[in-house]
Design a protein around this motif. Structure first.
Motif, mmCIF file in Angstrom:
data_model
loop_
_atom_site.group_PDB
_atom_site.id
_atom_site.type_symbol
_atom_site.label_atom_id
_atom_site.label_comp_id
_atom_site.label_asym_id
_atom_site.label_seq_id
_atom_site.Cartn_x
_atom_site.Cartn_y
_atom_site.Cartn_z
ATOM 1 N N GLU A 121 0.843 -1.194 0.000
ATOM 2 C CA GLU A 121 0.000 0.000 0.000
ATOM 3 C C GLU A 121 0.880 1.247 0.000
ATOM 4 O O GLU A 121 1.846 1.325 0.760
ATOM 5 C CB GLU A 121 -0.899 0.019 1.236
ATOM 6 N N VAL A 122 0.534 2.225 -0.870
ATOM 7 C CA VAL A 122 1.274 3.487 -0.916
ATOM 8 C C VAL A 122 0.280 4.637 -0.944
ATOM 9 O O VAL A 122 -0.875 4.471 -1.333
ATOM 10 C CB VAL A 122 2.209 3.581 -2.143
ATOM 11 N N GLU A 123 0.751 5.796 -0.527
ATOM 12 C CA GLU A 123 -0.069 7.009 -0.575
ATOM 13 C C GLU A 123 0.571 7.979 -1.554
ATOM 14 O O GLU A 123 1.773 8.221 -1.511
ATOM 15 C CB GLU A 123 -0.159 7.656 0.804
ATOM 16 N N PHE A 128 1.367 15.789 -6.236
ATOM 17 C CA PHE A 128 2.330 14.826 -6.789
ATOM 18 C C PHE A 128 2.700 15.216 -8.220
ATOM 19 O O PHE A 128 1.943 15.869 -8.920
ATOM 20 C CB PHE A 128 1.771 13.404 -6.731
ATOM 21 N N ASP A 129 3.874 14.812 -8.639
ATOM 22 C CA ASP A 129 4.372 15.083 -9.989
ATOM 23 C C ASP A 129 3.875 13.980 -10.921
ATOM 24 O O ASP A 129 4.229 12.812 -10.747
ATOM 25 C CB ASP A 129 5.902 15.126 -9.966
ATOM 26 N N ALA A 130 3.067 14.352 -11.908
ATOM 27 C CA ALA A 130 2.512 13.369 -12.849
ATOM 28 C C ALA A 130 3.607 12.712 -13.689
ATOM 29 O O ALA A 130 3.369 11.658 -14.280
ATOM 30 C CB ALA A 130 1.474 14.030 -13.754
ATOM 31 N N GLY A 131 4.772 13.283 -13.745
ATOM 32 C CA GLY A 131 5.888 12.642 -14.433
ATOM 33 C C GLY A 131 6.515 11.533 -13.612
ATOM 34 O O GLY A 131 7.239 10.694 -14.141
ATOM 35 N N CYS A 132 6.252 11.540 -12.324
ATOM 36 C CA CYS A 132 6.802 10.519 -11.421
ATOM 37 C C CYS A 132 5.794 9.426 -11.076
ATOM 38 O O CYS A 132 6.198 8.336 -10.680
ATOM 39 C CB CYS A 132 7.281 11.173 -10.125
ATOM 40 N N TYR A 133 4.511 9.724 -11.183
ATOM 41 C CA TYR A 133 3.461 8.773 -10.826
ATOM 42 C C TYR A 133 2.478 8.629 -11.974
ATOM 43 O O TYR A 133 2.061 9.635 -12.567
ATOM 44 C CB TYR A 133 2.677 9.251 -9.593
ATOM 45 N N ARG A 134 2.083 7.410 -12.277
ATOM 46 C CA ARG A 134 0.997 7.150 -13.227
ATOM 47 C C ARG A 134 -0.087 6.419 -12.456
ATOM 48 O O ARG A 134 0.117 5.299 -11.988
ATOM 49 C CB ARG A 134 1.471 6.314 -14.415
ATOM 50 N N ASN A 138 -9.444 3.065 -10.980
ATOM 51 C CA ASN A 138 -10.569 3.948 -10.710
ATOM 52 C C ASN A 138 -10.057 5.218 -10.027
ATOM 53 O O ASN A 138 -10.061 5.321 -8.801
ATOM 54 C CB ASN A 138 -11.600 3.210 -9.836
ATOM 55 N N VAL A 139 -9.626 6.190 -10.808
ATOM 56 C CA VAL A 139 -9.071 7.430 -10.267
ATOM 57 C C VAL A 139 -10.217 8.435 -10.134
ATOM 58 O O VAL A 139 -10.767 8.900 -11.132
ATOM 59 C CB VAL A 139 -7.957 8.005 -11.173
ATOM 60 N N GLN A 140 -10.597 8.749 -8.897
ATOM 61 C CA GLN A 140 -11.684 9.697 -8.628
ATOM 62 C C GLN A 140 -11.297 10.570 -7.457
ATOM 63 O O GLN A 140 -10.562 10.154 -6.568
ATOM 64 C CB GLN A 140 -12.975 8.948 -8.281
ATOM 65 N N GLY A 141 -11.832 11.779 -7.451
ATOM 66 C CA GLY A 141 -11.629 12.672 -6.317
ATOM 67 C C GLY A 141 -10.300 13.390 -6.372
ATOM 68 O O GLY A 141 -9.642 13.471 -7.397
ATOM 69 N N PRO A 144 -4.955 13.315 -1.249
ATOM 70 C CA PRO A 144 -4.091 12.150 -1.402
ATOM 71 C C PRO A 144 -4.878 10.909 -1.806
ATOM 72 O O PRO A 144 -6.034 10.734 -1.450
ATOM 73 C CB PRO A 144 -3.468 11.976 -0.021
ATOM 74 N N PHE A 145 -4.180 10.060 -2.588
ATOM 75 C CA PHE A 145 -4.757 8.795 -3.042
ATOM 76 C C PHE A 145 -4.033 7.661 -2.336
ATOM 77 O O PHE A 145 -2.845 7.749 -2.065
ATOM 78 C CB PHE A 145 -4.584 8.612 -4.560
ATOM 79 N N ARG A 146 -4.771 6.594 -2.066
ATOM 80 C CA ARG A 146 -4.152 5.378 -1.523
ATOM 81 C C ARG A 146 -4.390 4.271 -2.530
ATOM 82 O O ARG A 146 -5.468 4.157 -3.102
ATOM 83 C CB ARG A 146 -4.756 5.009 -0.175
ATOM 84 N N GLY A 147 -3.368 3.471 -2.755
ATOM 85 C CA GLY A 147 -3.515 2.380 -3.701
ATOM 86 C C GLY A 147 -2.423 1.353 -3.536
ATOM 87 O O GLY A 147 -1.555 1.460 -2.671
ATOM 88 N N ARG A 148 -2.450 0.351 -4.404
ATOM 89 C CA ARG A 148 -1.488 -0.744 -4.366
ATOM 90 C C ARG A 148 -0.401 -0.468 -5.419
ATOM 91 O O ARG A 148 -0.705 -0.178 -6.565
ATOM 92 C CB ARG A 148 -2.193 -2.056 -4.672
#
Length: 181
Positions: A121-123, A128-134, A138-141, A144-148
């Protein structure tokens, strides 16, 4: 005696400095210093010869050539594998894999962007930099986002692609022709 030293100094200064040589020439023919200075300023300056531009080669071609030279990457990818057994392909792939990894490590010193294990699990924080994270799924809201974590990402901590020093004709050569004599 001082005139001898002045003459020697004048000789060497005029030998190595074109502007002073012009002034000495004008002084020798009797032109007044103010007129000589005006003539020097009005005289066209010789243009420096144009230096030939060094051949340009894409760093991408240099990287591809390095992977070919040190790991036979292009040979492996371009080879028709239909005639080989899985064992033969696997044996060849092991060497290419090892050697390509060594090239990438030497040139780029690749390191994971995140140190967490894949599946953990990561937050992803706000801003966040969109060049560093894709973000996938289901991306909503709003963050911060939490996901696997699906992939930890890679970052180059160095970039040591060799500078091209060959000719313009060879700038796009990935692997030269080999001829055994």
């Amino acid at each position: 005696m001082w005139r001898i030293w002045t003459a020697i100094r004048a000789f060497f200064i005029t030998l190595f400095n074109g502007e002073i040589a012009q002034r000495v020439e004008l002084a020798l023919i009797g032109v007044e210093p103010a007129v000589a200075q005006a003539a020097i300023e009005a005289a066209p300056r010789p243009k420096e010869p144009a230096r030939p531009k060094p051949p340009v080669r894409s760093e991408a071609v240099t990287l591809l050539a390095t992977l070919q030279r040190e790991a036979r990457f292009v040979d492996f990818v371009k080879e028709d594998l239909a005639a080989y057994t899985d064992a033969q392909i696997g044996a060849a792939a092991r060497d290419v894999h090892r050697d390509c990894g060594a090239v990438l490590e030497r040139l780029f010193a690749l390191r994971p962007v995140l140190q967490q294990e894949e599946g953990s699990e990561v937050e992803v924080v706000a801003g966040f930099d969109a060049g560093c994270y894709r973000l996938t799924g289901n991306v909503q809201g709003e963050p911060p986002f939490r996901g696997r974590l699906q992939h930890h990402g890679w970052q180059a901590t160095a970039c040591e692609v060799p500078a091209w020093s060959g000719t313009a004709d060879a700038a796009r050569i990935v692997a030269p022709v080999e001829v055994e004599l």
